[in-house]
Design a protein around this motif. Structure first.
Motif, mmCIF file in Angstrom:
data_model
loop_
_atom_site.group_PDB
_atom_site.id
_atom_site.type_symbol
_atom_site.label_atom_id
_atom_site.label_comp_id
_atom_site.label_asym_id
_atom_site.label_seq_id
_atom_site.Cartn_x
_atom_site.Cartn_y
_atom_site.Cartn_z
ATOM 1 N N PRO A 150 -123.629 -98.895 12.594
ATOM 2 C CA PRO A 150 -123.957 -98.980 11.159
ATOM 3 C C PRO A 150 -125.208 -98.155 10.842
ATOM 4 O O PRO A 150 -126.155 -98.124 11.637
ATOM 5 C CB PRO A 150 -124.228 -100.469 10.946
ATOM 6 N N ILE A 151 -125.210 -97.516 9.677
ATOM 7 C CA ILE A 151 -126.364 -96.682 9.299
ATOM 8 C C ILE A 151 -127.541 -97.547 8.881
ATOM 9 O O ILE A 151 -128.697 -97.096 8.909
ATOM 10 C CB ILE A 151 -125.972 -95.695 8.180
ATOM 11 N N THR A 152 -127.277 -98.797 8.515
ATOM 12 C CA THR A 152 -128.341 -99.692 8.070
ATOM 13 C C THR A 152 -128.017 -101.099 8.539
ATOM 14 O O THR A 152 -126.854 -101.435 8.758
ATOM 15 C CB THR A 152 -128.488 -99.649 6.526
ATOM 16 N N PHE A 197 -128.988 -95.047 -1.985
ATOM 17 C CA PHE A 197 -129.932 -95.223 -0.881
ATOM 18 C C PHE A 197 -129.912 -94.003 0.021
ATOM 19 O O PHE A 197 -128.944 -93.234 0.020
ATOM 20 C CB PHE A 197 -129.591 -96.489 -0.074
ATOM 21 N N PHE A 198 -130.981 -93.838 0.794
ATOM 22 C CA PHE A 198 -131.041 -92.699 1.707
ATOM 23 C C PHE A 198 -131.813 -93.071 2.959
ATOM 24 O O PHE A 198 -132.573 -94.042 2.986
ATOM 25 C CB PHE A 198 -131.680 -91.482 1.016
ATOM 26 N N ALA A 199 -131.622 -92.297 3.999
ATOM 27 C CA ALA A 199 -132.339 -92.464 5.269
ATOM 28 C C ALA A 199 -132.285 -91.123 5.985
ATOM 29 O O ALA A 199 -131.557 -90.214 5.563
ATOM 30 C CB ALA A 199 -131.693 -93.554 6.118
ATOM 31 N N ALA A 211 -133.471 -97.808 5.342
ATOM 32 C CA ALA A 211 -132.890 -97.323 4.085
ATOM 33 C C ALA A 211 -133.883 -97.482 2.945
ATOM 34 O O ALA A 211 -134.603 -98.481 2.867
ATOM 35 C CB ALA A 211 -131.623 -98.111 3.786
ATOM 36 N N GLN A 212 -133.949 -96.467 2.086
ATOM 37 C CA GLN A 212 -134.812 -96.517 0.898
ATOM 38 C C GLN A 212 -133.984 -96.239 -0.345
ATOM 39 O O GLN A 212 -132.971 -95.533 -0.279
ATOM 40 C CB GLN A 212 -135.897 -95.457 1.004
ATOM 41 N N LEU A 213 -134.461 -96.753 -1.456
ATOM 42 C CA LEU A 213 -133.755 -96.584 -2.726
ATOM 43 C C LEU A 213 -134.228 -95.317 -3.440
ATOM 44 O O LEU A 213 -135.423 -95.111 -3.616
ATOM 45 C CB LEU A 213 -134.004 -97.805 -3.624
ATOM 46 N N ALA A 214 -133.273 -94.487 -3.881
ATOM 47 C CA ALA A 214 -133.619 -93.319 -4.701
ATOM 48 C C ALA A 214 -133.384 -93.607 -6.174
ATOM 49 O O ALA A 214 -134.164 -93.189 -7.032
ATOM 50 C CB ALA A 214 -132.790 -92.108 -4.269
#
Lengths: 413, 165
Positions: A150-152, A197-199, A211-214
């Motif tokens: 999983p990516i997050t 979201f991005f990472a 993960a962070q919110l854009a």
């Protein structure tokens, strides 16, 4: 169970039974026979021929790499002769997964300057179609892949991932994520859409940052478009939900891998419809630094496919240019800045056949050639994708009837 | 005779499952189904709702339509699952049941080449769901793209009832 076996003399009760059966048989037969017909896939195995979604990328040595979804698995193979022949496929997934089959979902692959491969894809993890983004990588030139992870760590629904290597070799990933829905609902607030979201990953896609919110409350059912600007910063285009539930396109240019910039609007289409278009945008950035975007809208201000460009890093965009013939359901526009200029392709449908239409521009999008048909097929097909090596741009297109198709796009004089 | 008996036994054995598959399961929507549907409902005010199991807004709207059907027995309610991969009849059926639409006339797209199904319905339709088509007694079609407002449906339904008198 042919009707002939029932055409004999029998007591009345059996005749009644036979009549009931005759009435029931057509439905049953249709249910059994329709499986293959109703499928987007030509066959059920994991081979390329059976794929419904195929994603291409060229490696630094000019090798074409494909990842595809077929038979419930994600596979990878490469070609050193522009798609004429392929290496033995390598299966990326082990277990048969419920892969995200949504119209805008597909496995992604990105290749760095050393030829290492990062892969990302989505699965449906439950019966309610909550998604999960999984990633993996190969450090042996595509011979083997790590088990997908999983990516997050978050367990809310994630879908529509995009990945790409920045010039420094870091993988940037963005996706749509529903994690903010639960806390909003606990506060008694209505939550629309999903968060963008991005990472990023500094080890080629083995592990990703938190993960962070854009941007929050973006449209939850369309793919994203990702490109890197001249400075190597990620740029993401997505269908946003603006004030009043308007689902128009927005763009964010990052100032670093962890720093999303301001959100700007690509176009005012007034797409004020609470619906899932399953139809995301495409973005490319030309060597001149111009952003080129194509998209689909069903807005009040305009309907159909459109193109616009921005020469100020996405702050403002040109007036949208309509693309395709409105009475031919134009769809799935893709745009790419290649070695021979800008290329745009999209699908049209005439009631029988799907055609791939092409326009090119040699002045950074100021003027475009007349559309021409470069390929067609008489059954279902994947989106037309564009992929470039150092010399030219190719159409990469998976079709059910005619298989996988890689076609060089000839430059115009 | 022995062969005949065997045939009857096979029939008896398969009959219950055949009936179970037919009852309540969404009907396969294929090329030509749209014209048949229009023909079958000609002269009756009909609400045709296009939706899909993975569509977020559809999940909200479906139970409202279930209530609408209950409140408006004079309107033919038809649902068509228009997801592009129509291989989920079980999920489709269970969502329809939960929304109170189990007894509606339910269809499911059954062609891997969904473009040609949509083209027969409306060449301009790209597949956005939800989508509702209101077909009046005289055949006039009003299309609502995105989630329908129940108030608008009620208004349309009242107008249809008024045309009988």
């Amino acid at each position: 169970m042919s009707s002939a076996s029932m055409s004999y003399r029998k007591p009345a009760a059996l005749m009644v039974l036979a009549t009931v059966m005759l009435a029931a048989v057509p439905n049953l037969a249709v249910a059994q026979m329709s499986h293959q017909h109703a499928s987007e896939a030509a066959c059920e195995e994991t081979v390329l021929r059976c794929a419904t979604k195929v994603t291409p990328a060229f490696g630094p040595d000019g090798t074409l790499w494909l990842t595809w979804m077929a038979g419930g698995q994600i596979s990878v193979a490469s070609s050193k002769d522009q798609g004429k022949s392929f290496s033995a496929p390598v299966q990326v997934t082990r277990d048969r997964l419920n892969l995200d089959w949504g119209p805008d979902a597909r496995p992604k692959l990105a290749i760095d300057a050393k030829g290492e491969i990062a892969i990302a894809f989505s699965t449906f993890r439950d019966q309610a179609f909550n998604g999960q983004v999984l990633t993996t990588r190969s450090t042996d030139g595509g011979r083997s892949f790590d088990p997908p992870k999983p990516i997050t760590v978050n367990n809310e629904s994630q879908r529509f991932e995009v990945i790409g290597f920045d010039p420094a070799g870091t993988v940037f990933a963005a996706w749509l994520d529903k994690r903010n829905r639960v806390p909003a609902q606990q506060r008694g607030e209505k939550y629309d859409g999903a968060g963008l979201f991005f990472a990023s990953s500094k080890d080629g896609g083995a592990t990703y940052s938190d993960a962070q919110l854009a941007a929050d409350n973006t449209c939850e059912c369309c793919r994203l478009a990702l490109a890197f600007d001249g400075a190597g910063h990620p740029v993401v285009v997505f269908r946003n939900i603006f004030e009043g539930g308007v689902r128009d396109h927005a763009i964010v240019t990052f100032s670093g891998l962890a720093t999303p910039g301001d959100l700007h609007r690509v176009s005012r289409d007034d797409g004020q419809i609470a619906a899932c278009p399953h139809h995301g945008p495409s973005l490319t950035i030309s060597p001149e630094g111009t952003y080129h975007v194509t998209w689909y809208t069903n807005g009040k201000a305009r309907k159909g496919l459109f193109y616009a460009r921005s020469r100020d890093g996405g702050k403002t965009f040109s007036d949208p240019l309509a693309v395709g013939q409105p009475n031919r359901s134009p769809s799935r526009p893709q745009i790419a800045a290649g070695p021979q200029g800008l290329v745009m392709v999209w699908k049209e449908f005439d009631g029988q056949k799907t055609s791939i239409n092409l326009m090119t521009s040699h002045d950074d999008g100021a003027t475009w050639s007349k559309p021409s048909v470069i390929a067609d097929t008489a059954d279902s097909s994947d989106h037309p994708l564009l992929v470039s090596d150092r010399r030219q741009t190719y159409l990469s297109w998976m079709t059910k009837a005619d298989g996988y198709h890689l076609q060089a796009i000839e430059g115009e004089p | 005779m022995k062969r005949h008996l065997l045939a009857v036994l096979i029939l008896l054995a398969t009959l219950p499952s055949a009936l179970a598959a037919g009852e309540g399961a969404p009907r396969p929507f294929e090329r030509g189904s749209w014209q048949k549907l229009l023909h079958a409902h000609a002269g009756h005010p009909t609400l045709v709702h296009f939706w899909g199991v993975t569509c977020g807004p559809c999940k909200v709207e479906l139970p409202q339509l279930g209530q609408f059907m209950k409140d408006h027995p004079g309107i033919d309610v038809v649902t068509i699952s228009a997801d592009l991969v129509p291989n989920l009849p079980d999920a489709t059926r269970s969502m329809l049941d939960r929304a109170g639409l189990g007894s509606a006339e339910n269809w499911i797209f059954d062609d891997g080449f969904a473009e040609r199904l949509r083209f027969e319905i409306d060449p301009a339709w790209q597949g956005d769901i939800p989508r509702t088509m209101l077909i009046a007694r005289d055949g006039t079609i009003t299309t609502i793209e995105g989630s329908a407002e129940i108030a608008d449906l009620n208004k349309w339904s009242d107008a249809q009832a008024a045309t009988i008198r």
